[in-house]
Design an enzyme around this catalytic site. Structure first.
Site, PDB file in Angstrom:
ATOM      1  N   VAL A 115     -12.599 -55.187 -29.094  1.00  0.00           N
ATOM      2  CA  VAL A 115     -13.978 -55.576 -28.791  1.00  0.00           C
ATOM      3  C   VAL A 115     -13.965 -57.061 -28.414  1.00  0.00           C
ATOM      4  CG1 VAL A 115     -14.508 -56.092 -31.229  1.00  0.00           C
ATOM      5  CG2 VAL A 115     -16.362 -55.546 -29.641  1.00  0.00           C
ATOM      6  N   CYS A 166      -6.028 -58.677 -29.184  1.00  0.00           N
ATOM      7  CA  CYS A 166      -5.939 -59.272 -30.523  1.00  0.00           C
ATOM      8  C   CYS A 166      -7.227 -59.167 -31.338  1.00  0.00           C
ATOM      9  CB  CYS A 166      -5.505 -60.732 -30.409  1.00  0.00           C
ATOM     10  SG  CYS A 166      -6.534 -61.741 -29.320  1.00  0.00           S
ATOM     11  N   HIS A 167      -8.287 -58.701 -30.759  1.00  0.00           N
ATOM     12  CA  HIS A 167      -9.584 -58.639 -31.463  1.00  0.00           C
ATOM     13  C   HIS A 167     -10.207 -57.272 -31.226  1.00  0.00           C
ATOM     14  CE1 HIS A 167     -13.858 -59.578 -32.307  1.00  0.00           C
ATOM     15  NE2 HIS A 167     -13.354 -60.501 -33.107  1.00  0.00           N
ATOM     16  N   PHE A 168      -9.923 -56.336 -31.919  1.00  0.00           N
ATOM     17  CA  PHE A 168      -9.001 -56.153 -33.041  1.00  0.00           C
ATOM     18  C   PHE A 168      -7.928 -55.146 -32.616  1.00  0.00           C
ATOM     19  CE2 PHE A 168     -13.134 -57.193 -34.808  1.00  0.00           C
ATOM     20  CZ  PHE A 168     -12.839 -58.228 -35.680  1.00  0.00           C
TER      21      PHE A 168
END
EC number: 4.2.1.59
Length: 172
Positions: free
Chosen positions: A77, A70-72
Site C-alpha cells: 500500500v 517495502c510498505h508492507f
C-alpha cells in the site's frame, strides 16, 4: 524568470528538482523517488473551492513503484504520508509558480483524514489543491486544502496545509 504555464510534464517537474524551472531562487521540488507526481494538469490563480488558486496533478500507479516493495511486504500500500507530502509539494510548487523565492518547507496541516488507500492495482492518483490564502511579505506562505483521489474516488482530505518559502533555512 518564472516559467508560468497552466500545466507541466514530468520532464518539467524533474527540471524543478534541479532548480531549473523557476530560476535559481525559486523553490525546487524534490527529485527522484520523492517526487510524488508525474504531471501538473492545471494551475490557476483563481478557481478552487475558495477561488484563490487551484492546482491539480497526477501520479501514475504501477506495481513497480518503490514503496510497494517495502510498505508492507505481502500487503503493499502507498504510505499515506507520501500523499500528504505530495500535497505539500504542490503548495510549494504553486508558490514558486507565483514568483516566490526560497526553499520550501512544510509548516503543518490542520487536519488529515484517510478514508481509503492506494494499492498497486490502482491506475492513477489525482491531487487537488484549493488555495485559501497566499501571504507574500517577508515570509511567503501558502495555506490550502487538499484532496487525494485514487481512480476518481476521494481517499484523503487535508485542511489547512501550510508551506513557507525561506531564503535561509540554517536556523529552521
Amino acid at each position: 524568470m518564472v516559467d508560468k504555464r497552466e500545466s507541466y510534464t514530468k520532464t518539467d517537474l524533474e527540471a524543478s528538482g534541479r532548480g531549473e524551472l523557476f530560476g535559481a531562487g525559486g523553490p525546487p521540488l524534490p527529485s527522484g523517488n520523492m517526487l510524488m507526481m508525474d504531471r501538473v494538469i492545471k494551475m490557476t490563480e483563481d478557481g478552487g473551492s475558495h477561488n484563490k488558486g487551484y492546482v491539480e496533478a497526477e501520479l501514475d500507479i504501477n506495481p513497480d513503484l518503490w514503496f510497494f516493495a517495502c510498505h508492507f511486504v505481502g500487503d503493499p500500500v502507498m504510505p499515506g504520508c507520501l500523499g500528504l507530502d505530495a500535497m505539500w509539494q504542490l503548495v510549494g510548487f504553486y508558490l514558486g509558480w507565483l514568483g516566490g523565492e526560497g526553499k520550501g518547507r512544510a509548516l503543518g496541516v490542520g487536519e488529515v483524514k484517510f478514508t481509503g488507500q492506494v494499492l498497486p492495482t490502482a491506475k492513477k492518483v489525482t491531487y487537488r489543491i484549493h488555495f485559501k490564502r497566499v501571504i507574500n511579505r517577508k515570509l511567503i506562505m501558502g495555506l490550502a486544502d487538499g484532496e487525494v483521489l485514487v481512480d476518481g474516488k476521494l481517499i484523503y482530505t487535508a485542511n489547512d496545509l501550510k508551506v513557507g518559502l525561506f531564503k535561509d533555512t540554517s536556523a529552521f
